[in-house]
Design a protein around this motif. Structure first.
Motif, mmCIF file in Angstrom:
data_model
loop_
_atom_site.group_PDB
_atom_site.id
_atom_site.type_symbol
_atom_site.label_atom_id
_atom_site.label_comp_id
_atom_site.label_asym_id
_atom_site.label_seq_id
_atom_site.Cartn_x
_atom_site.Cartn_y
_atom_site.Cartn_z
ATOM 1 N N THR A 1 -0.796 6.202 -0.312
ATOM 2 C CA THR A 1 -1.005 6.706 1.037
ATOM 3 C C THR A 1 -2.474 6.986 1.264
ATOM 4 O O THR A 1 -3.202 7.366 0.342
ATOM 5 N N PRO B 1 10.409 6.361 3.675
ATOM 6 C CA PRO B 1 9.141 6.438 4.427
ATOM 7 C C PRO B 1 9.275 6.907 5.859
ATOM 8 O O PRO B 1 8.544 7.807 6.289
ATOM 9 N N TYR C 1 1.530 5.216 4.891
ATOM 10 C CA TYR C 1 2.372 5.702 3.804
ATOM 11 C C TYR C 1 3.216 4.528 3.309
ATOM 12 O O TYR C 1 4.011 3.963 4.077
ATOM 13 N N TYR D 1 6.667 0.461 4.127
ATOM 14 C CA TYR D 1 5.581 1.302 4.614
ATOM 15 C C TYR D 1 5.792 1.725 6.063
ATOM 16 O O TYR D 1 6.551 1.117 6.825
ATOM 17 N N ARG E 1 9.945 1.587 9.914
ATOM 18 C CA ARG E 1 9.573 1.130 8.581
ATOM 19 C C ARG E 1 9.429 -0.379 8.595
ATOM 20 O O ARG E 1 10.200 -1.090 9.235
#
Length: 389
Positions: free
Chosen positions: A201, A233, A258, A270, A307
């Motif tokens: 991150t 996430p 992240y 992510y 995501r």
């Protein structure tokens, strides 16, 4: 407006919130504190046996030397130059030695003594000069004390970030940051999970300096707490956004990437909350950009984050970076931009992640041609090693 009213307005403006206690504190607290600050490290025992008339000049010299040596070279030269000019002016105001009647302590008794005589107004100038120097002394002591505290804060801030290179299987991860000021608002983290996955991150708090550093510490602490709850996430970033909205000023926001990487499959899941799109350099030399999947944190309490996934194949390189890198400008005002970052990566892509990060920051310095930057510089690199043939 009458002249008396303007004078009253000016007087009220400059004496607002002023009290007798402030003046008392100036001379009973602030001045002794400044004196103690500049006499640190001096052997007081060497003065103990001296008479007052010898001890006082030595202490004044000690404060002068300590004060001037703590100034930057250019400011030190300017200050000493100002003292020399003031001394020359004082000499020019000297009118010689003349008999002066001095009160002797008894009513109507005066004694004629030969004393130096100065031009009218010299005494007022000397008092003004001494008071201005006292003000400068107090300000420098306050600033240097604050700088010392910020240096400690910098050490604490850097201790919160991972150091060295994290390696697991065919993956190596390394990051580095360089604040524009003593402390900064950029951060990165590398967190291995019990199931073998790796969290990478990187974030950037709007602004820089102490306010951004405090918010950065808050976010990092909350993020690590949420990681312990084993959240995926998207829900993790959503809860992180809620906490930031509750506990940070409305004028502050944070961009964040992240990602959770699975070494066994090469899959990276992510969330990109307004952060610069990380660059995924394929083994072939082509680039992919991991675009935003949501807005920056702290902007809206109920923001939703999507995501996304991608895959790192052997030999691929993931580069996360803050906007201070691509927005660094040369003397002509031309930013490095993403193209300049890609060129630096291409030249040093065979280096280790730690060395590549140092090379990229070196390229930014070479582009800007100056050691200081307007924004923090942060980079985090994840490399999946190529298969051996």
């Amino acid at each position: 407006m009458r002249r008396s009213d303007r004078a009253r307005e000016v007087f009220d403006t400059y004496t607002r919130d002023l009290s007798g206690h402030d003046f008392q504190r100036l001379f009973t607290h602030d001045t002794p504190d400044a004196y103690n600050f500049f006499r640190r490290g001096v052997d007081e025992q060497s003065y103990a046996g001296l008479p007052v008339w010898k001890r006082l000049p030595l202490r004044l010299r000690q404060i002068f030397v300590a004060f001037t040596l703590k100034l930057p070279a250019a400011r030190r030269a300017l200050y000493i130059g100002a003292l020399i000019i003031a001394f020359i002016g004082l000499v020019r105001l000297f009118r010689g030695i003349a008999p002066v009647y001095v009160p002797f302590g008894m009513p109507f008794l005066q004694v004629e003594l030969p004393l130096p005589v100065w031009a009218e107004g010299t005494f007022a100038l000397i008092v003004s000069f001494l008071l201005i120097n006292l003000l400068v002394l107090l300000e420098v002591a306050d600033r240097l004390s604050l700088k010392g505290e910020l240096e400690v804060a910098r050490e604490i801030q850097l201790a919160m970030l991972p150091t060295g290179t994290y390696e697991a299987g065919d993956v190596a991860v390394s990051g580095s940051t360089r604040p524009a000021n003593t402390v900064g608002g950029d951060f990165y983290d590398v967190l291995p999970l019990p199931d073998g996955r790796i969290i990478v991150t990187l974030g950037d708090v709007a602004g820089k300096g102490s306010p951004a550093a405090l918010l950065m510490a808050l976010l990092l602490a909350v993020l690590r707490t949420l990681v312990d709850e084993r959240l995926e996430p998207a829900p993790l970033v959503s809860r992180l956004n809620t906490q930031i909205c509750r506990h940070s000023p409305a004028s502050r926001f944070i961009t964040l990437f992240y990602g959770v990487y699975e070494p066994s499959t090469g899959i990276l899941s992510y969330v990109n909350a307004g952060q610069n799109p990380p660059l995924l350099r394929r083994h072939s030399g082509s680039y992919e950009r991991l675009m935003c999947t949501g807005v920056a944190l702290g902007m809206f309490d109920h923001s939703e984050f999507d995501r996304a996934t991608t895959r790192l194949d052997p030999g691929d390189l993931l580069v996360l970076y803050s906007d201070g890198i691509t927005e660094a400008e040369d003397p002509a005002g031309q930013p490095l931009e993403e193209a300049g970052l890609q060129r630096a990566i291409d030249v040093h892509c065979r280096s280790s992640p730690a060395e590549l990060g140092a090379r990229v920051i070196g390229a930014v310095e070479a582009h800007a041609r100056e050691p200081r930057f307007a924004d923090d510089l942060t980079i985090l690199i994840l490399e999946r090693a190529a298969r051996r043939t």
